[in-house]
Design an enzyme around this catalytic site. Structure first.
Site, mmCIF file in Angstrom:
data_model
loop_
_atom_site.group_PDB
_atom_site.id
_atom_site.type_symbol
_atom_site.label_atom_id
_atom_site.label_comp_id
_atom_site.label_asym_id
_atom_site.label_seq_id
_atom_site.Cartn_x
_atom_site.Cartn_y
_atom_site.Cartn_z
ATOM 1 C CG ASP A 106 53.337 61.528 46.196
ATOM 2 O OD1 ASP A 106 54.076 60.530 46.149
ATOM 3 O OD2 ASP A 106 52.724 61.870 47.228
ATOM 4 C CG HIS A 113 48.031 55.962 52.822
ATOM 5 N ND1 HIS A 113 48.231 56.607 54.020
ATOM 6 C CD2 HIS A 113 47.942 56.952 51.880
ATOM 7 C CE1 HIS A 113 48.256 57.916 53.832
ATOM 8 N NE2 HIS A 113 48.092 58.150 52.541
ATOM 9 C CD GLU A 179 51.741 61.494 52.225
ATOM 10 O OE1 GLU A 179 52.162 61.273 51.063
ATOM 11 O OE2 GLU A 179 50.588 61.892 52.464
ATOM 12 C CD GLU A 181 55.096 59.242 49.181
ATOM 13 O OE1 GLU A 181 55.433 59.268 47.979
ATOM 14 O OE2 GLU A 181 54.257 60.013 49.675
ATOM 15 C CG ASP A 213 55.022 63.935 49.345
ATOM 16 O OD1 ASP A 213 55.648 64.915 48.923
ATOM 17 O OD2 ASP A 213 53.801 63.787 49.174
ATOM 18 N NE ARG A 217 48.990 63.895 56.401
ATOM 19 C CZ ARG A 217 49.135 63.155 55.318
ATOM 20 N NH1 ARG A 217 48.481 63.466 54.214
ATOM 21 N NH2 ARG A 217 49.934 62.113 55.319
ATOM 22 C CD GLN A 220 46.755 66.508 52.162
ATOM 23 O OE1 GLN A 220 47.561 66.340 53.077
ATOM 24 N NE2 GLN A 220 46.423 65.548 51.344
ATOM 25 C CE LYS A 233 50.160 65.234 50.322
ATOM 26 N NZ LYS A 233 50.714 64.005 50.913
ATOM 27 C CB THR A 237 59.261 66.012 48.069
ATOM 28 O OG1 THR A 237 57.898 66.445 48.010
ATOM 29 C CG2 THR A 237 59.330 64.501 47.891
ATOM 30 C CD GLU A 338 47.896 55.436 56.872
ATOM 31 O OE1 GLU A 338 47.418 54.289 56.766
ATOM 32 O OE2 GLU A 338 48.908 55.801 56.248
#
Length: 395
Positions: A106, A113, A179, A181, A213, A217, A220, A233, A237, A338
């Site tokens: 990834d 971002h 996420e 993607e 993905d 948080r 992480q 993570k 996925t 975000e």
């Protein structure tokens, strides 16, 4: 024989023809191609056992010339008519993971971002790390947890250390995120020691999928220093079930944004591999973001070139994803960390508000791109629902 009717404006017309692995009722999984609202059984129509398998890997390994020939054959067959026994309604089949995933990498290729996260996490420093505009930053993920759209995601557990807490505790993630993607799948492998230059991208990469993905948080944030993402993570996925071939994306190819400073020679190429793809993120049925892939700083060709420049072998079935796709505007941000600015700005979802994902929430990410003559093609969607943590770890 039956001639398939393709509705006007369909995102799955003859200029698309994405591949997937489908399973009719009371039958085995096999490779098919989507045409409008139908799935065509390729083993039955082309008489090739490579399509009677439960993954696309064997077909992908045959290389670009074979991919081009099959695309031509399918186009002619659909126009001339297909045996009725080889045609299935798309809503009456089960879709499977289209590829046996070999490796998963990834990336972190969106400047918007990366800048937003830099401002969130390092408000007193430059938002981008010094290496960011010199190479596509990435991490090696866990291929065994790549799952197909429609598969529920269990809330992960791990160590968490919220601000102001002196020691970590253990439990379900409280800051579960997405996420949005795009992912790219390698068809033709390389040997250890070989590299793939940017202009050789289309000789090795079979097609593209939509990716979610998932990210925990809080887990992480505690674990990622000094070696990067791990448990936050690696739990899941998700990818869409339809693989759109690169040949379907010719009209979507554009320049990347200006790259300054100029990348080192191994990351340069003559071919355009920026992509004009529009994504839509839905949270419990409400659109909350429209991330534009066209603003991604690093192209997928550069990502693959960087992945192999040290001689690492590429394998059939390798998946590499772009990292979160975010635009310049707030409603173009592809991750909830975000979109809610670290949880400080809740998002309205119908008559509720959210910062991060709650149990029972459902996320859908879809994507479309320009086709020829003003048409559009679709990637389908990747959809999943959040289930509570298991193993007695609920709070």
């Amino acid at each position: 024989m039956t001639v398939l009717e393709i509705p006007a404006g369909s995102l799955f017309g003859l200029r698309n023809l994405p591949y997937g692995v489908f399973q009719p009722k009371d039958s085995a999984p096999r490779v098919g191609v989507r045409v409008g609202d139908w799935v065509v059984d390729l083993a039955a129509t082309l008489g090739d056992d490579v399509f009677a398998q439960s993954t696309l890997n064997a077909f992908m390994a045959q290389g670009r010339a074979r991919w081009t020939e099959v695309r031509r054959q399918v186009t002619e067959l659909v126009q001339d008519g297909v045996a009725e026994t080889a045609v299935f309604a798309v809503d009456e089949v089960t879709m499977h993971l289209p590829v046996a995933i070999a490796d998963y990498v990834d990336f972190y290729a969106s400047e918007n971002h990366a800048t937003n996260l830099g401002r969130l996490f390092r408000p007193d420093s430059e938002p981008l790390m010094p290496n960011w505009k010199h190479l596509p930053v990435g991490y090696h993920g866990r291929s065994s947890t790549v799952i197909v759209s429609g598969t529920d995601v269990v809330r992960p557990c791990g160590q968490r250390k919220p601000p102001g807490q002196s020691v970590p505790d253990f439990g379900p993630s409280r800051r579960l995120d997405i996420e949005a993607e795009m992912g790219f799948i390698v068809g033709v492998p390389t040997k250890l020691g070989e590299t793939i230059a940017p202009d050789r991208f289309a000789e090795h990469v079979f097609g593209a999928v939509v990716v979610n993905d998932w990210s925990a948080r809080d887990i992480q944030a505690w674990e990622y220093v000094p070696l990067g993402p791990f448990l936050g993570k690696s739990f899941a996925t998700s990818i869409s079930p339809w693989v759109v071939p690169l040949d379907a994306l010719e009209a979507a190819r554009i320049d990347t944004p200006t790259q300054d400073p100029e990348p080192l020679p191994y990351l340069r190429g003559e071919e355009k591999w920026g992509l004009d793809i529009d994504l839509v993120v839905e949270w419990n049925g409400h659109i909350v973001s429209r991330p534009p892939y066209s603003q991604m700083y690093w192209s997928p060709a550069q990502m693959l070139a960087h992945t192999t420049i040290n001689g690492a072998a590429a394998s059939t079935g390798d998946l590499f994803a772009s990292g979160t796709i975010s635009g310049r505007e707030k409603n173009e941000r592809g991750a909830f960390i975000e979109l809610t600015w670290g949880g400080k700005e809740p998002v309205t979802i119908g008559d509720q508000t959210r910062t991060f994902l709650e149990d029972g929430d459902e996320i859908s990410i879809s994507a479309t791109a320009p086709g020829v003559n003003g048409t559009r093609i679709g990637f389908g969607e990747v959809r999943s629902r959040i289930l509570p943590a298991t193993g007695g770890m609920q709070e």
